[in-house]
Design a protein around this motif. Structure first.
Motif, PDB file in Angstrom:
ATOM      1  N   LYS A   1       0.867  -1.193   0.000  1.00 25.70           N
ATOM      2  CA  LYS A   1       0.000   0.000   0.000  1.00 25.70           C
ATOM      3  C   LYS A   1       0.893   1.228   0.000  1.00 25.70           C
ATOM      4  O   LYS A   1       1.831   1.332   0.796  1.00 25.70           O
ATOM      5  N   ILE A   2       0.584   2.156  -0.889  1.00 31.03           N
ATOM      6  CA  ILE A   2       1.330   3.407  -0.987  1.00 31.03           C
ATOM      7  C   ILE A   2       0.584   4.488  -0.213  1.00 31.03           C
ATOM      8  O   ILE A   2      -0.634   4.613  -0.329  1.00 31.03           O
ATOM      9  N   VAL A   3       1.317   5.257   0.570  1.00 32.81           N
ATOM     10  CA  VAL A   3       0.726   6.379   1.314  1.00 32.81           C
ATOM     11  C   VAL A   3       1.531   7.641   1.021  1.00 32.81           C
ATOM     12  O   VAL A   3       2.738   7.592   0.795  1.00 32.81           O
ATOM     13  N   ALA A   4       0.831   8.775   0.980  1.00 32.27           N
ATOM     14  CA  ALA A   4       1.480  10.076   0.764  1.00 32.27           C
ATOM     15  C   ALA A   4       0.608  11.150   1.386  1.00 32.27           C
ATOM     16  O   ALA A   4      -0.624  11.066   1.348  1.00 32.27           O
ATOM     17  N   ASP A   5       1.215  12.153   1.965  1.00 31.21           N
ATOM     18  CA  ASP A   5       0.481  13.214   2.653  1.00 31.21           C
ATOM     19  C   ASP A   5      -0.315  14.074   1.679  1.00 31.21           C
ATOM     20  O   ASP A   5       0.260  14.734   0.805  1.00 31.21           O
ATOM     21  N   SER A   6      -1.634  14.052   1.829  1.00 27.57           N
ATOM     22  CA  SER A   6      -2.546  14.938   1.090  1.00 27.57           C
ATOM     23  C   SER A   6      -2.418  14.831  -0.422  1.00 27.57           C
ATOM     24  O   SER A   6      -2.712  15.773  -1.143  1.00 27.57           O
TER      25      SER A   6
ATOM     26  N   THR B   1       6.812   5.551  -9.334  1.00 24.74           N
ATOM     27  CA  THR B   1       6.826   6.866  -9.984  1.00 24.74           C
ATOM     28  C   THR B   1       5.411   7.385 -10.189  1.00 24.74           C
ATOM     29  O   THR B   1       4.477   6.616 -10.389  1.00 24.74           O
ATOM     30  N   ALA B   2       5.294   8.714 -10.153  1.00 26.73           N
ATOM     31  CA  ALA B   2       4.033   9.404 -10.428  1.00 26.73           C
ATOM     32  C   ALA B   2       4.362  10.860 -10.720  1.00 26.73           C
ATOM     33  O   ALA B   2       5.391  11.374 -10.281  1.00 26.73           O
ATOM     34  N   VAL B   3       3.489  11.524 -11.465  1.00 34.10           N
ATOM     35  CA  VAL B   3       3.732  12.915 -11.831  1.00 34.10           C
ATOM     36  C   VAL B   3       3.758  13.827 -10.610  1.00 34.10           C
ATOM     37  O   VAL B   3       4.551  14.754 -10.528  1.00 34.10           O
ATOM     38  N   ASN B   4       2.886  13.536  -9.630  1.00 32.88           N
ATOM     39  CA  ASN B   4       2.752  14.426  -8.473  1.00 32.88           C
ATOM     40  C   ASN B   4       3.546  13.971  -7.261  1.00 32.88           C
ATOM     41  O   ASN B   4       3.433  14.550  -6.178  1.00 32.88           O
ATOM     42  N   LEU B   5       4.373  12.929  -7.405  1.00 32.56           N
ATOM     43  CA  LEU B   5       5.150  12.405  -6.279  1.00 32.56           C
ATOM     44  C   LEU B   5       6.615  12.244  -6.657  1.00 32.56           C
ATOM     45  O   LEU B   5       6.949  12.034  -7.819  1.00 32.56           O
ATOM     46  N   GLU B   6       7.480  12.357  -5.633  1.00 29.36           N
ATOM     47  CA  GLU B   6       8.897  12.109  -5.854  1.00 29.36           C
ATOM     48  C   GLU B   6       9.108  10.626  -6.138  1.00 29.36           C
ATOM     49  O   GLU B   6       8.508   9.774  -5.496  1.00 29.36           O
ATOM     50  N   GLY B   7       9.962  10.314  -7.106  1.00 28.15           N
ATOM     51  CA  GLY B   7      10.261   8.928  -7.424  1.00 28.15           C
ATOM     52  C   GLY B   7      10.911   8.220  -6.233  1.00 28.15           C
ATOM     53  O   GLY B   7      11.596   8.838  -5.422  1.00 28.15           O
TER      54      GLY B   7
ATOM     55  N   MET C   1       5.570   7.673   0.129  1.00 30.14           N
ATOM     56  CA  MET C   1       6.080   8.538  -0.927  1.00 30.14           C
ATOM     57  C   MET C   1       5.833   9.999  -0.559  1.00 30.14           C
ATOM     58  O   MET C   1       4.893  10.308   0.180  1.00 30.14           O
ATOM     59  N   ASN C   2       6.668  10.874  -1.086  1.00 26.13           N
ATOM     60  CA  ASN C   2       6.581  12.297  -0.751  1.00 26.13           C
ATOM     61  C   ASN C   2       6.089  13.114  -1.943  1.00 26.13           C
ATOM     62  O   ASN C   2       6.511  12.874  -3.076  1.00 26.13           O
ATOM     63  N   PRO C   3       5.202  14.094  -1.691  1.00 32.56           N
ATOM     64  CA  PRO C   3       4.737  14.971  -2.775  1.00 32.56           C
ATOM     65  C   PRO C   3       5.886  15.786  -3.342  1.00 32.56           C
ATOM     66  O   PRO C   3       6.843  16.114  -2.641  1.00 32.56           O
ATOM     67  N   LYS C   4       5.803  16.121  -4.627  1.00 38.20           N
ATOM     68  CA  LYS C   4       6.821  16.958  -5.233  1.00 38.20           C
ATOM     69  C   LYS C   4       6.655  18.390  -4.749  1.00 38.20           C
ATOM     70  O   LYS C   4       5.561  18.938  -4.789  1.00 38.20           O
ATOM     71  N   SER C   5       7.732  18.971  -4.311  1.00 31.91           N
ATOM     72  CA  SER C   5       7.668  20.336  -3.797  1.00 31.91           C
ATOM     73  C   SER C   5       8.409  21.320  -4.684  1.00 31.91           C
ATOM     74  O   SER C   5       8.341  22.526  -4.479  1.00 31.91           O
ATOM     75  N   ILE C   6       9.149  20.815  -5.668  1.00 34.14           N
ATOM     76  CA  ILE C   6       9.937  21.677  -6.545  1.00 34.14           C
ATOM     77  C   ILE C   6       9.427  21.546  -7.972  1.00 34.14           C
ATOM     78  O   ILE C   6       9.323  20.439  -8.496  1.00 34.14           O
TER      79      ILE C   6
END
Length: 242
Positions: free
Chosen positions: A31-36, A74-80, A99-104
């Motif tokens: 299961k993949i989890v990421a904040d918001s 990988t995902a467009v809105n998340l860091e690889g 996984m972490n959201p992309k911030s840059i």
């Protein structure tokens, strides 16, 4: 002494081969989890075995793997993310992947090299537009203006050349698309029937966002977009076969 060393080397290779064959392969459930951030349609690739899958609407996924395999998320809105499968991962009922959201936001990067081009040789001016064959025909038909431009419009030549430019661009995208994925990716991961692969490729290049990803040679973004396109195309196939 050489014979002894050779025998030891052969014995070592045999032991390594037997050991690698004994490594069990398991269908990992994770299961993949990421904040918001939405975690559906995340691409998961086992780069060791080249197997791939996509997470569902809640971030759950299953993929075959063994100890030592490397999974890439990988995902467009998340860091690889790259994860090497350890022994304890195989023992878990559910593998949790954070996984972490992309911030840059990536900006355009211009890379200068020393390759020889028509511009560097001063054959054409720097920055001059480079025309494809169809664009060159259109430019010739319209650059004169006046009576020639009017006659080309009346005769329908301009409309014909516009269609030719559209077809040419689509053919260029399809040629690039053909090198992106193997047939087994369409069949096993996207669930596209073998006989519908070419039709699905035409369907994809008609999508504006996907066409832009192809033009930019952005394979990871193309993989992200193709998942939704495959879902829609399979629904179309299902309706047509009813």
């Amino acid at each position: 002494m050489k014979i002894k060393n050779t025998l030891l080397l052969v014995l070592f290779m045999m032991v390594q081969s037997m050991y690698s064959q004994d490594v069990p392969v398991k269908e990992i459930r994770g299961k993949i989890v990421a904040d918001s951030v939405a975690v559906d349609r995340i691409n998961i690739v086992n780069i060791t075995t080249e197997k791939a899958t996509i997470s569902d609407g809640n971030g759950f996924f299953t993929i075959p793997a063994k100890e030592g395999d490397v999974l890439v998320f990988t995902a467009v809105n998340l860091e690889g993310l790259r994860k090497k499968i350890e022994k304890q991962d195989l023992e878990q009922t559910l593998l949790l992947v954070k996984m972490n959201p992309k911030s840059i936001v990536l900006r355009e990067v211009i890379v200068n090299d020393n390759s020889i081009t028509a511009e560097s040789l001063r054959i054409i001016p720097y920055g001059q537009k480079k025309y494809t064959p169809a664009e060159r025909k259109m430019y010739t038909a319209t650059s004169g203006g006046g009576i020639d431009g009017l006659l080309n419009t009346i005769s329908g030549r301009k409309a014909m050349l516009k269609k030719e430019m559209i077809v040419e661009k689509k053919e260029q995208l399809l040629a690039r698309f053909a090198n992106f994925f193997e047939d087994k990716y369409y069949i096993e991961t996207l669930k596209i029937p073998q006989e519908h692969i070419l039709g699905f490729q035409y369907y994809c290049v008609d999508d504006v966002d996907f066409a832009a990803a192809l033009a930019a040679k952005n394979k990871w973004k193309a993989m992200f977009l193709i998942s939704k396109l495959a879902q829609n195309y399979n629904e179309i196939i299902a309706l047509e076969t009813k």
